[in-house]
Design an enzyme around this catalytic site. Structure first.
Site, PDB file in Angstrom:
ATOM      1  N   CYS A 164    -102.742  43.739 -11.567  1.00 54.47           N
ATOM      2  CA  CYS A 164    -102.881  42.976 -12.808  1.00 54.47           C
ATOM      3  C   CYS A 164    -101.653  43.214 -13.693  1.00 54.47           C
ATOM      4  O   CYS A 164    -101.065  44.300 -13.692  1.00 54.47           O
ATOM      5  CB  CYS A 164    -104.160  43.321 -13.543  1.00 54.47           C
ATOM      6  SG  CYS A 164    -104.162  44.873 -14.440  1.00 54.47           S
TER       7      CYS A 164
ATOM      8  N   SER B 284    -103.599  48.474 -11.746  1.00 55.88           N
ATOM      9  CA  SER B 284    -102.821  48.039 -12.909  1.00 55.88           C
ATOM     10  C   SER B 284    -101.339  48.074 -12.591  1.00 55.88           C
ATOM     11  O   SER B 284    -100.892  48.868 -11.752  1.00 55.88           O
ATOM     12  CB  SER B 284    -103.088  48.956 -14.111  1.00 55.88           C
ATOM     13  OG  SER B 284    -102.468  50.226 -13.923  1.00 55.88           O
ATOM     14  N   ASP B 285    -100.579  47.186 -13.229  1.00 55.59           N
ATOM     15  CA  ASP B 285     -99.145  47.427 -13.257  1.00 55.59           C
ATOM     16  C   ASP B 285     -98.948  48.745 -13.998  1.00 55.59           C
ATOM     17  O   ASP B 285     -99.818  49.188 -14.754  1.00 55.59           O
ATOM     18  CB  ASP B 285     -98.414  46.274 -13.950  1.00 55.59           C
ATOM     19  CG  ASP B 285     -96.948  46.195 -13.549  1.00 55.59           C
ATOM     20  OD1 ASP B 285     -96.416  47.190 -13.019  1.00 55.59           O
ATOM     21  OD2 ASP B 285     -96.328  45.141 -13.768  1.00 55.59           O
ATOM     22  N   TRP B 286     -97.816  49.361 -13.808  1.00 54.49           N
ATOM     23  CA  TRP B 286     -97.620  50.727 -14.304  1.00 54.49           C
ATOM     24  C   TRP B 286     -97.638  50.738 -15.835  1.00 54.49           C
ATOM     25  O   TRP B 286     -96.794  50.139 -16.479  1.00 54.49           O
ATOM     26  CB  TRP B 286     -96.346  51.305 -13.714  1.00 54.49           C
ATOM     27  CG  TRP B 286     -96.554  52.055 -12.434  1.00 54.49           C
ATOM     28  CD1 TRP B 286     -96.054  53.290 -12.145  1.00 54.49           C
ATOM     29  CD2 TRP B 286     -97.314  51.671 -11.267  1.00 54.49           C
ATOM     30  NE1 TRP B 286     -96.456  53.694 -10.877  1.00 54.49           N
ATOM     31  CE2 TRP B 286     -97.236  52.720 -10.320  1.00 54.49           C
ATOM     32  CE3 TRP B 286     -98.079  50.547 -10.941  1.00 54.49           C
ATOM     33  CZ2 TRP B 286     -97.877  52.677  -9.081  1.00 54.49           C
ATOM     34  CZ3 TRP B 286     -98.710  50.507  -9.696  1.00 54.49           C
ATOM     35  CH2 TRP B 286     -98.609  51.555  -8.792  1.00 54.49           C
TER      36      TRP B 286
ATOM     37  N   ALA C 136    -100.006  49.331 -17.640  1.00 53.92           N
ATOM     38  CA  ALA C 136    -100.453  48.023 -18.132  1.00 53.92           C
ATOM     39  C   ALA C 136    -101.874  48.048 -18.678  1.00 53.92           C
ATOM     40  O   ALA C 136    -102.410  46.996 -19.030  1.00 53.92           O
ATOM     41  CB  ALA C 136    -100.366  46.980 -17.010  1.00 53.92           C
TER      42      ALA C 136
END
Length: 811
Positions: free
Chosen positions: A197, A230-232, A234
């Site tokens: 995401c 999650s994106d890092w 995010a």
């Protein structure tokens, strides 16, 4: 009974919460007492970036293990070759196995809404069908080895400016047809292990909090069975994320959110059943991808490098050739441009890898004992202009039979973390090309970069070869192409506009500070240029060869069909030239004009075929039922209208060679249709609309636009950015200190521009993402910027053990 119900029943709530976040920047958590292992994830869209565990961080990022640097997605997308993309995916997965990595973080299938997006080099296309097809091939290639993938960035993450906080306002039809379509394709056909995401909001809700996107659409509609990561950094609100189905938070953040999950379950604010659902998906991901690990496996790096060279050659796009190409080794050749000696072969940011063996074009010619003269022509700093270097270049160019100039975008012009401000190449590069083309009519330009540029010298040069960012073997591939060892076969996966203002999205790209409106709706890329009949430098799907191809004998297997049926189009392609080459035939569908606005045509199929001189092959392309559908917002489903459709076969979106008409009958002819002709007429006459007023977009979108007035003191939140708070004196001080610190630690780094330019766009909450500050201190900092008395003392309390794990949202 779920597969892991018994194991989950043995976990404590603390262990469950712990499994929902990373142990480090790349590792998941393990639970030794129950035999739950950890697995390693690594960046990998165009090669593996496995950080070394035995080395300290340099310029924030740790050095990575050497791996094969393949061409970036902007290049490989231009190959239009599904099999090639699958091979690259398999090779990257094999290197992942070599280094003990269970999951490769890619591919990126975000749509190129604007040529200005700084991360376009990492994305495949402006077209959702092409992005979906190539993304599917990549995932299948990687996962054929047992290594997992992470389909990213989900969703509507189409700019770098304020990417961590911007609210992408997209009408439902555009969302479904353009921005979600490639994700849907890959999920349904390739079943990626994970979906990542994105940072941004979509229509008012952070993706990490969005049950509609992460569960209702991704899982319930599309049938996704994997894990959402999650994106890092995010994650916006972790408790909401668990409810939404955001399973794994990355990277580690000191366990702060783990404790919040435990407290929320114990207080009854969060159902343990929701936690268990996330835990089950994490366990399935860990145990499944762990099977791919094999300590004895050794990757064939030599074979992978050969593949990287072939991929670079098959992805390059010949944009112009008036006879200067191919070169002859008997020609007296002048090679000019620093990029010929110090190549730019990949993009900047999280995907930047440590290649095994970069060979420049100049080095390859030297290795091959080819005689040539060389001059750098420009510098790679600033705009690149140098009177001295220009003079040297002119001296060798005037006596050459042919001049090959390497030019394009340098690292400071495009990168993850910030968007471009214009389409111009560095001034020094353009001036060099213009001056040399005055004295040598056989000037060949080799274009390097990750996205479209203005080419004011086009009519002055003899030939133009677009290598994009071609990976570590790009220099050798360029040589093969320029000397005719290989005939160019790439086709543009994006449109090259004449100027930036020709793009309908230009006034609405970036925007902010809070929202960005996708006012153009479905009219993205060629869908706009072809419908509005706007001249372009090079159209979508365009690419020349050293040979010529003829199309003939177009047949469709049925002249009328009922909604739900497929259609097969067949035709012949013949190589009528003197050398072997490959042609990518494209099938577009033009829908009938009704009360629903539509683009002039849309790509619905393609096939790449290799032909020897004089050879002719029959090509058959099957269009599935979706090829005739649009997303009907009146019924919230895909829908086929009755009418006459054109089936178009061509060499680009502008070069249609063959056509047939077919009649399609809807299975639900009485279904309601959206009709915006009264409230949003501009979408029905996109050629003459002169722009899309806010009130027309509001009618299409379904609600009023939100204010984009900058926040003032007293209005800041944890999602306010460094740019937002800089309207206060303490905010300006914070920004100054941050910029100085980043400049120091990123000195001599290829990612320096990304780190320093993107700092302004960081939301305050991101300080908790890597465990830098406690939530208590971040909320206190917000109060400081808002002018709340006593907040400084509160800020420093957040460093004490007693307050370190307190989140004011839970009080």
């Amino acid at each position: 009974m779920g597969k892991y119900d018994e194991l989950i029943s043995k976990l404590t709530i603390e262990e469950k919460a712990g499994l929902l976040s990373g142990a480090t920047a790349w590792l998941t958590k393990r639970v030794d007492r129950l035999g739950i292992p950890d697995v390693w994830m690594a960046d990998g869209p165009h090669g593996l970036r496995k950080e070394r565990t035995d080395a300290p961080a340099v310029n924030i990022m740790k050095p990575s293990e050497p791996s094969t640097c393949f061409p970036t997605a902007v290049a490989t997308g231009s190959s239009w070759d599904r099999a090639l993309i699958g091979e690259i995916g398999t090779a990257i997965a094999e290197e992942a196995k070599h280094y003990g990595v269970s999951t490769v973080l890619g591919p990126g299938v975000n749509i190129k809404r604007s040529p200005l997006c700084g991360r376009n080099f990492e994305y495949i296309s402006e077209d959702p069908y092409l992005a979906g097809e190539m993304g599917t091939a990549y995932v299948k290639g990687v996962q054929s080895t047992g290594v997992g993938t992470s389909l990213k960035h989900f969703a509507a993450n189409n700019q770098e400016y304020l990417r961590m906080s911007i609210d992408s306002r997209v009408d439902e039809r555009a969302l479904r047809e353009i921005y979600l379509a490639p994700f849907e394709k890959v999920v349904k056909e390739a079943a990626p292990a994970t979906v990542m995401c994105s940072y941004n909001k979509l229509n008012g809700e952070y993706l990490s909090d969005s049950k509609r996107l992460l569960t209702d659409i991704l899982r319930d509609e599309w049938g996704f069975k994997g894990m959402v990561v999650s994106d890092w950094s995010a994650v916006n609100e972790r408790i909401a994320g668990v409810r939404a189905g955001m399973d794994l938070q990355m990277p580690a953040n000191g366990g702060v959110d783990d404790k919040r999950i435990v407290a929320a379950v114990k207080s009854g604010k969060l159902a343990e059943a929701d936690v268990d659902k996330c835990v089950e998906r994490v366990l399935n991901f860990v145990f499944t991808t762990k099977k791919s690990e094999d300590a004895t496996f050794k990757a064939d790096f030599a074979a992978h490098r050969a593949l990287a060279k072939r991929a670079a050659a098959e992805s390059a796009v010949l944009l112009k050739n008036n006879g200067a190409l191919p070169l002859s080794k008997t020609d007296k050749i002048a090679v000019i441009g620093q990029l010929a000696d110090h190549p730019r072969y990949q993009g900047n940011g999280s995907s930047r890898i440590n290649p095994f063996n970069v060979v420049s074009f100049k080095q390859h010619l030297e290795n091959s004992k080819v005689r040539f003269d060389y001059a750098p022509g420009y510098t790679q700093k600033g705009d690149g202009y140098s009177d001295k270097l220009l003079s040297q270049a002119l001296d060798i160019a005037k006596n050459a039979d042919k001049v090959v100039i390497f030019a394009g975008l340098t690292d400071v012009y495009e990168s993850e973390g910030f968007d471009r401000e214009h389409l111009d190449m560095p001034r020094g590069h353009v001036r060099l090309i213009e001056e040399i083309s005055k004295i040598n009519k056989n000037t060949v330009v080799v274009l390097v970069g990750g996205s479209p540029v203005r080419l004011p010298f086009m009519c002055k040069v003899n030939a133009l070869l677009n290598m994009y960012l071609s990976g570590e073997a790009g220099g050798e591939a360029a040589s093969d192409l320029l000397f005719g060892v290989v005939s160019p076969s790439g086709k543009l996966a994006e449109t090259y506009p004449v100027k930036l203002t020709d793009s309908i999205s230009e006034p609405y790209f970036g925007m902010g500070p809070f929202t960005v409106e996708y006012r153009e709706s479905i009219f993205v890329g060629y869908r706009y240029y072809d419908t509005a009949e706007i001249p372009v430098q090079f159209p979508f799907g365009f690419g020349l060869s050293y040979t010529k191809f003829e199309y003939s004998d177009f047949i469709v297997d049925k002249k009328s069909l009922i909604d739900g049926e497929s259609l097969t189009a067949s035709f012949n392609i013949k190589n009528v030239g003197k050398v072997s080459g490959a042609e990518t035939a494209q099938i577009y569908v033009a829908a009938p004009k009704t009360s629903v606005f539509k683009p002039a045509k849309e790509l619905k199929g393609f096939e790449k075929v290799f032909l020897n001189p004089g050879e002719e092959k029959s090509v058959s392309i099957t269009l599935d039922p979706r090829a005739f559908k649009f997303y009907n917002t009146a019924i919230s489903d895909w829908y086929t209208e009755s009418g006459e459709y054109q089936i178009l076969a061509g060499a680009s979106s502008k070069d249609i060679r063959l056509s047939e008409n077919v009649n399609v009958t809807s299975s639900a002819p009485d279904a309601p249709l959206p009709d915006f002709r009264a409230d949003a007429p501009g979408y029905y006459d996109i050629k003459h609309c002169g722009g899309l007023p806010q009130e027309q977009f509001e009618a299409l979108y379904g609600s009023k636009s939100l204010s984009n007035e900058p926040a003032k003191r007293g209005e800041f939140t944890i999602n306010s950015t460094i740019q937002d708070i800089a309207v206060t004196s303490f905010g300006r001080f914070t920004r100054k200190v941050l910029r100085i610190g980043l400049k120091i630690i990123s000195s001599n780094s290829e990612n320096a521009a990304m780190l320093t330019k993107s700092a302004d766009y960081m939301p305050l909450r991101s300080a908790t993402g890597w465990g830098s500050l406690s939530p208590y201190s971040v909320f206190a900092a917000v109060d400081i910027y808002n002018g709340v008395k006593g907040s400084v003392k509160k800020f420093f309390k957040g460093f004490l053990k007693k307050y370190k794990n307190i989140d004011p949202r839970d009080e």
